[in-house]
Design an enzyme around this catalytic site. Structure first.
Site, PDB file in Angstrom:
ATOM      1  N   HIS A  19      35.970  60.241  31.329  1.00 40.99           N
ATOM      2  CA  HIS A  19      35.556  59.118  32.168  1.00 40.99           C
ATOM      3  C   HIS A  19      34.930  59.644  33.448  1.00 40.99           C
ATOM      4  O   HIS A  19      35.452  60.550  34.078  1.00 40.99           O
ATOM      5  CB  HIS A  19      36.752  58.235  32.523  1.00 40.99           C
ATOM      6  CG  HIS A  19      36.389  57.102  33.426  1.00 40.99           C
ATOM      7  ND1 HIS A  19      35.835  55.940  32.957  1.00 40.99           N
ATOM      8  CD2 HIS A  19      36.461  56.977  34.772  1.00 40.99           C
ATOM      9  CE1 HIS A  19      35.586  55.132  33.973  1.00 40.99           C
ATOM     10  NE2 HIS A  19      35.954  55.739  35.091  1.00 40.99           N
ATOM     11  N   ASP A  38      43.357  43.624  33.970  1.00 41.20           N
ATOM     12  CA  ASP A  38      42.472  44.385  34.856  1.00 41.20           C
ATOM     13  C   ASP A  38      41.173  43.635  35.104  1.00 41.20           C
ATOM     14  O   ASP A  38      40.662  43.623  36.222  1.00 41.20           O
ATOM     15  CB  ASP A  38      42.176  45.773  34.274  1.00 41.20           C
ATOM     16  CG  ASP A  38      41.136  46.506  35.107  1.00 41.20           C
ATOM     17  OD1 ASP A  38      41.432  46.803  36.275  1.00 41.20           O
ATOM     18  OD2 ASP A  38      40.026  46.753  34.601  1.00 41.20           O
ATOM     19  N   ARG A  64      39.669  41.308  43.181  1.00 43.62           N
ATOM     20  CA  ARG A  64      39.599  42.320  44.246  1.00 43.62           C
ATOM     21  C   ARG A  64      38.195  42.391  44.823  1.00 43.62           C
ATOM     22  O   ARG A  64      38.002  42.603  46.018  1.00 43.62           O
ATOM     23  CB  ARG A  64      40.011  43.692  43.690  1.00 43.62           C
ATOM     24  CG  ARG A  64      41.517  43.812  43.453  1.00 43.62           C
ATOM     25  CD  ARG A  64      41.830  45.009  42.555  1.00 43.62           C
ATOM     26  NE  ARG A  64      41.262  46.234  43.068  1.00 43.62           N
ATOM     27  CZ  ARG A  64      40.842  47.251  42.299  1.00 43.62           C
ATOM     28  NH1 ARG A  64      40.935  47.183  40.980  1.00 43.62           N
ATOM     29  NH2 ARG A  64      40.336  48.325  42.847  1.00 43.62           N
ATOM     30  N   SER A  68      43.517  50.779  37.548  1.00 43.52           N
ATOM     31  CA  SER A  68      42.470  50.037  36.845  1.00 43.52           C
ATOM     32  C   SER A  68      41.740  50.947  35.846  1.00 43.52           C
ATOM     33  O   SER A  68      41.596  50.619  34.661  1.00 43.52           O
ATOM     34  CB  SER A  68      41.485  49.469  37.883  1.00 43.52           C
ATOM     35  OG  SER A  68      40.287  49.032  37.298  1.00 43.52           O
ATOM     36  N   LYS A 106      42.313  51.188  31.324  1.00 48.37           N
ATOM     37  CA  LYS A 106      41.258  51.012  30.327  1.00 48.37           C
ATOM     38  C   LYS A 106      41.191  52.200  29.364  1.00 48.37           C
ATOM     39  O   LYS A 106      40.986  52.031  28.165  1.00 48.37           O
ATOM     40  CB  LYS A 106      39.906  50.803  31.021  1.00 48.37           C
ATOM     41  CG  LYS A 106      39.802  49.407  31.645  1.00 48.37           C
ATOM     42  CD  LYS A 106      38.492  49.190  32.366  1.00 48.37           C
ATOM     43  CE  LYS A 106      38.514  49.741  33.760  1.00 48.37           C
ATOM     44  NZ  LYS A 106      38.041  48.877  34.819  1.00 48.37           N
TER      45      LYS A 106
HETATM   46  N1  URA Z   1      36.188  51.089  38.576  1.00 50.81           N
HETATM   47  C1  URA Z   1      37.174  50.468  37.910  1.00 50.81           C
HETATM   48  O1  URA Z   1      37.157  50.424  36.678  1.00 50.81           O
HETATM   49  N2  URA Z   1      38.180  49.907  38.593  1.00 50.81           N
HETATM   50  C2  URA Z   1      38.236  49.933  39.931  1.00 50.81           C
HETATM   51  O2  URA Z   1      39.174  49.409  40.487  1.00 50.81           O
HETATM   52  C3  URA Z   1      37.193  50.579  40.629  1.00 50.81           C
HETATM   53  C4  URA Z   1      36.174  51.153  39.934  1.00 50.81           C
END
Ligand code: URA
Ligand code: CA
Length: 433
Positions: free
Chosen positions: A82, A161, A168, A183, A187
């Protein structure tokens, strides 16, 4: 349990236990708890932070809020990579076939891009015939035989999320390390990875502009990964300019092919070797980073890395001959040079602005509904540290429209030139274990 008491507890700096965090995340996912309470909760976290245990519990609760991908039918340790966001980030296109060539299984679920350039799937679709509409069974079969396959996103991953991130975004609570870390990690974990390799970007074009912040985020994610039993490593790399030369879908495929042949840009090649070495070690195909790097260099040299890319493309309907003849990729009608306005040294190229310029050309989507032009984009001819003479081409714009004035203005705006010599930036700042 009452949400108001939990908000107060966090606001006053106390630690929430697993049952309390589960209550919040489950309640919010189901719609039992309103946005305004979660907004206050996110703001309390923003100011009070979270302990390691709270971060792990929050991540786990978000993973469990939706579907989880089961990759257990794929042999070997599945390592996912990632990046916290780059412009023209061609690494995925290179890394997939590269590590697959040394037997590391790459089971990639990918999305389409929004903004900047396309996502991995958009880029791969620049290869005529390539598609990701395969069944889960086919996906698993392909990874087991070829070590690599890419499938489109399916299922409902981490709905908690999705909701919380959107909230957010409008309540000034995005830039909180525990919230970002949980977050991102939720994923990756829901997508089924056994181990995770993170590329945290720092510099002007990155989410985390300062090295200390990038390091804190990287550590937070590595700790969460370990806390939920997924081995995780991170590197911190530079984003004071776009990576490689190509920004745009077909252009990046061409750049990936060059890199798999050992003829790619130096920075992209080095980043892929570094991240790839970590992935090979995480997958337990090598016992040290040096050994892993030598394996990767070998498959670039002997052609197996490129062969792995071709096999992968053909298996999903793509015309693999593009790897030998990239002129078969979509090509823009106009190539327009952008001349430097003064002599000096390039000191900065704001990646995000180059990304916006590529999007204006049609390489990315302004909205979810926009159509992408696979052929267009920007090739950087000058990078940070390069000397430049007035009139030299800074970039070549690949466009299907003749009017590129707006794009040129953005390119000029993204480049900074200074009189005194500038060193090329450090590419990899740190590795976090
Ligand atoms: N990318 C994400 O997937 N989550 C966040 O909170 C910030 C950047
Ligand atoms: Ca690139």
């Amino acid at each position: 349990m009452r949400m108001v008491d939990l908000i107060e507890k966090k606001r006053n700096g106390h630690e929430l236990n697993k049952a309390e965090i589960d209550f919040i995340i489950e309640g919010y996912t189901k719609g039992d708890l309103p946005d305004y309470q979660l907004s206050a909760f996110a703001m309390a976290i923003y100011f009070q932070g979270m302990t390691q245990e709270e971060r792990v519990n929050l991540t786990q609760a978000m993973v469990e809020s939706g579907d989880q991908i089961d990759l257990s039918k794929i042999e070997g340790i599945k390592v996912d990579k990632h990046s916290t966001g780059g412009v023209g980030d061609t690494t995925t296109l290179v890394l997939g076939p590269l590590v697959a060539a040394v037997d590391v299984p790459v089971a990639k679920m990918s999305g389409r891009g929004l903004g900047h350039t396309g996502g991995t799937i958009d880029k791969l679709e620049a290869v005529p015939g390539f598609h990701v509409e395969i069944t889960n069974e086919e996906f698993i079969r392909l990874v087991n035989t070829n070590k690599i396959a890419v499938i489109g996103q399916s299922g409902d991953l981490t709905p908690a999320d999705k909701k919380l991130y959107a909230l957010r975004d409008v309540t000034a609570t995005v830039d909180s390390i525990p919230l970002i870390a949980s977050s991102i990690m939720s994923k990756k974990i829901a997508a089924g990875a056994d181990a995770i390799c993170l590329d945290v970007k720092t510099g002007n074009g990155a989410f985390m502009k300062k090295l200390e912040d990038a390091e804190e985020l990287a550590k937070a994610m590595v700790e969460i990964g370990k806390g939920v039993g997924r081995n995780t490593k991170a590197i911190i790399s530079d984003m004071s300019q776009p990576l490689g030369f190509a920004v745009g879908n077909a252009l990046e495929v061409k750049e990936a092919i060059d890199t798999l042949k050992g003829e790619g840009p130096e920075d992209l090649t080095e980043l892929c070797l570094t991240l790839g070495s970590h992935m090979v070690v995480l997958a337990e195909k090598a016992s040290s980073l040096d050994e892993a790097r030598a394996m990767l260099q070998e498959v670039i040299k002997n052609g197996k890395a490129l062969e792995s890319f071709k096999t992968f493309l053909s298996a999903q309907g793509g015309d693999a001959s593009v790897a030998d003849d990239p002129s078969k990729l979509p090509d823009a009608a106009h190539k327009i040079e952008v001349p430097a306005k003064e002599d000096g040294y390039i000191s900065e190229i704001v990646a995000e602005k180059i990304g916006v310029a590529a999007m204006k050309l049609g390489a990315g989507r302004a909205t979810k509904e926009s159509e992408i032009d696979l052929a267009v984009g920007i090739m950087l001819n000058k990078k940070v540290g390069d000397s430049v003479k007035k009139g030299d081409s800074l970039v070549t714009i690949h466009s299907n429209s003749e009017d590129v004035q707006e794009v040129m203005d953005i390119v000029y705006d993204s480049y900074s030139t200074v009189a005194e010599k500038v060193e090329a930036p450090t590419l990899i700042y740190k590795e976090i274990h």
